[in-house]
Scaffold this motif. Sequence first.
Motif, PDB file in Angstrom:
ATOM      1  N   SER A   8       0.837  -1.198   0.000  1.00 35.38           N
ATOM      2  CA  SER A   8       0.000   0.000   0.000  1.00 35.38           C
ATOM      3  C   SER A   8       0.872   1.249   0.000  1.00 35.38           C
ATOM      4  N   LYS A   9       1.920   1.234   0.822  1.00 32.05           N
ATOM      5  CA  LYS A   9       2.838   2.377   0.880  1.00 32.05           C
ATOM      6  C   LYS A   9       3.525   2.569  -0.460  1.00 32.05           C
ATOM      7  N   ARG A  10       4.002   1.498  -1.066  1.00 27.81           N
ATOM      8  CA  ARG A  10       4.670   1.609  -2.369  1.00 27.81           C
ATOM      9  C   ARG A  10       3.726   2.180  -3.427  1.00 27.81           C
ATOM     10  N   ALA A  11       2.478   1.725  -3.420  1.00 26.58           N
ATOM     11  CA  ALA A  11       1.504   2.218  -4.405  1.00 26.58           C
ATOM     12  C   ALA A  11       1.242   3.711  -4.205  1.00 26.58           C
ATOM     13  N   THR A  12       1.109   4.121  -2.939  1.00 26.97           N
ATOM     14  CA  THR A  12       0.883   5.545  -2.641  1.00 26.97           C
ATOM     15  C   THR A  12       2.070   6.387  -3.088  1.00 26.97           C
ATOM     16  N   LEU A  13       3.269   5.949  -2.757  1.00 29.86           N
ATOM     17  CA  LEU A  13       4.470   6.693  -3.139  1.00 29.86           C
ATOM     18  C   LEU A  13       4.612   6.772  -4.655  1.00 29.86           C
ATOM     19  N   LYS A  14       4.337   5.682  -5.357  1.00 34.78           N
ATOM     20  CA  LYS A  14       4.445   5.689  -6.823  1.00 34.78           C
ATOM     21  C   LYS A  14       3.454   6.663  -7.436  1.00 34.78           C
ATOM     22  N   THR A  32      16.984  11.369  -7.233  1.00 32.09           N
ATOM     23  CA  THR A  32      15.892  10.649  -7.886  1.00 32.09           C
ATOM     24  C   THR A  32      15.085   9.820  -6.894  1.00 32.09           C
ATOM     25  N   SER A  33      15.102  10.183  -5.648  1.00 28.54           N
ATOM     26  CA  SER A  33      14.389   9.471  -4.602  1.00 28.54           C
ATOM     27  C   SER A  33      12.885   9.420  -4.883  1.00 28.54           C
ATOM     28  N   ASP A  34      12.326   8.208  -4.884  1.00 27.72           N
ATOM     29  CA  ASP A  34      10.877   8.075  -5.048  1.00 27.72           C
ATOM     30  C   ASP A  34      10.129   8.776  -3.929  1.00 27.72           C
ATOM     31  N   VAL A  35      10.689   8.717  -2.723  1.00 27.83           N
ATOM     32  CA  VAL A  35      10.027   9.360  -1.584  1.00 27.83           C
ATOM     33  C   VAL A  35      10.006  10.869  -1.796  1.00 27.83           C
ATOM     34  N   ARG A  36      11.123  11.451  -2.194  1.00 19.52           N
ATOM     35  CA  ARG A  36      11.146  12.904  -2.414  1.00 19.52           C
ATOM     36  C   ARG A  36      10.235  13.289  -3.578  1.00 19.52           C
ATOM     37  N   ASP A  37      10.261  12.517  -4.647  1.00 15.38           N
ATOM     38  CA  ASP A  37       9.351  12.806  -5.760  1.00 15.38           C
ATOM     39  C   ASP A  37       7.895  12.701  -5.313  1.00 15.38           C
ATOM     40  N   ALA A  38       7.607  11.730  -4.442  1.00 10.30           N
ATOM     41  CA  ALA A  38       6.243  11.579  -3.924  1.00 10.30           C
ATOM     42  C   ALA A  38       5.856  12.793  -3.085  1.00 10.30           C
ATOM     43  N   ILE A  39       6.770  13.284  -2.270  1.00  8.53           N
ATOM     44  CA  ILE A  39       6.491  14.467  -1.451  1.00  8.53           C
ATOM     45  C   ILE A  39       6.236  15.671  -2.345  1.00  8.53           C
ATOM     46  N   VAL A  40       7.055  15.848  -3.367  1.00 14.05           N
ATOM     47  CA  VAL A  40       6.880  16.966  -4.301  1.00 14.05           C
ATOM     48  C   VAL A  40       5.522  16.863  -4.996  1.00 14.05           C
ATOM     49  N   ALA A  49      -0.209  21.498   3.251  1.00  8.47           N
ATOM     50  CA  ALA A  49      -0.375  20.375   4.173  1.00  8.47           C
ATOM     51  C   ALA A  49       0.639  20.504   5.295  1.00  8.47           C
ATOM     52  N   HIS A  50       0.232  20.144   6.499  1.00  8.58           N
ATOM     53  CA  HIS A  50       1.186  20.177   7.598  1.00  8.58           C
ATOM     54  C   HIS A  50       1.919  18.836   7.681  1.00  8.58           C
ATOM     55  N   PHE A  51       2.984  18.832   8.447  1.00  9.21           N
ATOM     56  CA  PHE A  51       3.890  17.689   8.528  1.00  9.21           C
ATOM     57  C   PHE A  51       3.157  16.366   8.772  1.00  9.21           C
ATOM     58  N   SER A  52       2.304  16.311   9.789  1.00  6.74           N
ATOM     59  CA  SER A  52       1.642  15.051  10.151  1.00  6.74           C
ATOM     60  C   SER A  52       0.731  14.540   9.044  1.00  6.74           C
ATOM     61  N   LYS A  53       0.013  15.448   8.392  1.00  3.49           N
ATOM     62  CA  LYS A  53      -0.877  15.030   7.304  1.00  3.49           C
ATOM     63  C   LYS A  53      -0.064  14.459   6.153  1.00  3.49           C
ATOM     64  N   LEU A  54       0.995  15.145   5.785  1.00  3.48           N
ATOM     65  CA  LEU A  54       1.867  14.673   4.710  1.00  3.48           C
ATOM     66  C   LEU A  54       2.426  13.292   5.069  1.00  3.48           C
ATOM     67  N   ARG A  55       2.971  13.168   6.271  1.00  2.03           N
ATOM     68  CA  ARG A  55       3.545  11.897   6.724  1.00  2.03           C
ATOM     69  C   ARG A  55       2.511  10.776   6.688  1.00  2.03           C
ATOM     70  N   ASP A  56       1.325  11.043   7.233  1.00  2.00           N
ATOM     71  CA  ASP A  56       0.288  10.009   7.304  1.00  2.00           C
ATOM     72  C   ASP A  56      -0.258   9.647   5.933  1.00  2.00           C
ATOM     73  N   ASP A  57      -0.535  10.655   5.102  1.00  3.48           N
ATOM     74  CA  ASP A  57      -1.089  10.371   3.776  1.00  3.48           C
ATOM     75  C   ASP A  57      -0.120   9.592   2.902  1.00  3.48           C
ATOM     76  N   LEU A  58       1.171   9.854   3.056  1.00  2.00           N
ATOM     77  CA  LEU A  58       2.171   9.133   2.264  1.00  2.00           C
ATOM     78  C   LEU A  58       2.671   7.863   2.963  1.00  2.00           C
ATOM     79  N   GLN A  59       2.128   7.611   4.157  1.00  2.00           N
ATOM     80  CA  GLN A  59       2.465   6.401   4.921  1.00  2.00           C
ATOM     81  C   GLN A  59       3.969   6.298   5.191  1.00  2.00           C
TER      82      GLN A  59
END
Length: 197
Positions: A8-14, A32-40, A49-59
Amino acid sequence: MTEEVDESKRATLKRFAALGATTPLVRLSDDTSDVRDAIVGYLAATPGAHFSKLRDDLQLGTGETQHHLRRLDGDGTVEHRKDGDYKRYFPAGRFSAFEQRALGYLRRETPRRMLIALLREPDASGRDIADSVGVSRSTVSKYAAELEAAGLLTREDGYEIERPETLLTLVVRYADSFGEDAVAFADEADDFVRYTP
């Protein structure tokens, strides 16, 4: 179960990484971090979005989120603004200070619903807003004072939104990231836009 969560986390990040890689509104980091690209990508769709929402939504984990946001902030890809107890994140250079404050308040349910009520009915009284939002008049007064201090509202002669066109644009553009009330408003927003040649 752990495998299911990881998938689920991988799908969300992708999903958000793909959005981050294709959005013209932000500059991607050199990494080229997938996590950084996902955050962007996430911040392109959910600015303010605040820190906690971003963290939780991206798992993501807390430390993982802090690390990547620090890197993105450091390389000028994202920026943040202090908003009371929250730190809100935005694509760098995309939003004015007014828009950042507005997005912060639009991310809060009661102020957002008050602003939407005033966009719908600019002459609404405190009682009208309270009835529309489903809160007490003292709650309306409390948040109206905050919105006024933030430069989003004046209370000289009733309640009047500062720069209503900007607020309308932000609500409509990011409606899906705010909630059902914003989506419903966006669906009927053309009724509130007037063109006078």
